[in-house]
Design a protein around this motif. Structure first.
Motif: not given
Length: 308
Positions: A59, A173, A204
């Protein structure tokens, strides 16, 4: 006579064995030369892959590359660099904590390298890893169009296939991701109709897309208005059979032509490619136009054709 044949056969076998021995000795000499050649030191970037435990995902942002200083013969180092070796780190070997994460310490011994290569140093040698529950979901793909078409042209149709992709990542996320976008598509490069292979834009790094092959982008660009309509253009039927029939034999065309250009129905072709199979087929029409003439529409665009 048979005695000479035996002698020749023995000589041939002896030559074969001698050639094998010489080849083996030559290979050994080359091998020792490679091992004992002057070693060199280089710094090589290796991709770091963190393999999360099942059901979990990293994460926080972690290093994507490791700067590894290696030493070895020129031949071994060149082989390693050409292969673009990666480092896979299994996180299930580390204690999982819901809060705070854990630190990973790397040493040269943790970097797998081929035989003949020695790792002297690795950077970064310390970084933090945090894990969260992993979730997966399908999200729509948005086409990223940039630039502008000329004022007399219009983008009539666009289609992206697939229209959704499956992504996965840490829950915090993933909650912020509602769609993905394609790499930029420049409108000024689009003409007529066609298809492009397009990739997804960078997302990302904590998010993984299950789509690894390019997406298919189809488009249709047409002039905004027609300045000429050709009526009663005869359809040309292309088929290996002589027993075809259709109630529609003529169509009309809406086209855009430069000023002063004279165009008649006889100067264009409308073609129906009829399948060889028997039966009634819905056939899409296509047109061949002189250079500089833009087709807007065939009326009708498709017809029914019977092949008996």
């Amino acid at each position: 006579m048979k005695g000479w044949q035996k002698v020749l056969k023995k000589n041939h076998e002896y030559s074969r064995h001698l050639l094998k021995v010489v080849s083996a000795l030559f290979a050994v000499v080359i091998w020792f030369y490679v091992l004992n050649s002057e070693p060199q030191e280089v710094t090589h970037n290796m991709t770091l892959h963190l393999v999360s435990p099942k059901g979990l995902s990293v994460s926080n942002l972690t290093p994507e590359k490791l700067s590894v200083k290696i030493k070895g013969s020129r031949a071994f180092i060149r082989t390693m660099v050409e292969r673009e070796e990666s480092v896979y780190l299994k996180l299930q070997n580390y204690p999982y904590q819901k809060k705070g994460g854990f630190n990973i310490f790397l040493s040269p011994e943790d970097i797998p390298v081929p035989f003949g290569i020695q790792v002297i140093d690795v950077k970064p040698d310390k970084f933090k890893v945090e894990l969260q529950k992993e979730i997966r979901k399908n999200v729509p793909v948005k086409v990223n169009l940039v630039g502008a078409l000329p004022s007399d042209l219009k983008l009539m149709e666009t289609k992206i296939e697939p229209s959704e992709v499956l992504i996965s990542g840490p829950i915090e996320v993933m909650r912020k991701i509602s769609r993905v976008t394609t790499a930029p598509i420049d409108l000024t490069t689009l003409e007529g109709s066609g298809e492009l292979k397009i990739s997804l834009s960078d997302i990302d790094p904590r998010i993984e897309s299950k789509r690894v092959t390019p997406l298919d982008f189809a488009y249709v660009v047409k002039p905004r208005k027609a300045n000429l309509t050709l009526k009663k253009v005869k359809i040309r039927f292309l088929s290996s059979s002589n027993r075809i029939s259709s109630k529609t034999r003529f169509v009309s065309l809406d086209v855009l032509a430069p000023e002063g250009v004279r165009l008649t129905a006889s100067s264009v072709q409308v073609i129906a490619d009829v399948p060889d199979e028997r039966g009634v087929h819905s056939v899409k029409l296509r047109a061949k136009l002189p250079e500089g003439i833009h087709l807007l529409q065939i009326n009708p665009q498709s017809i029914n054709v019977s092949n008996r």
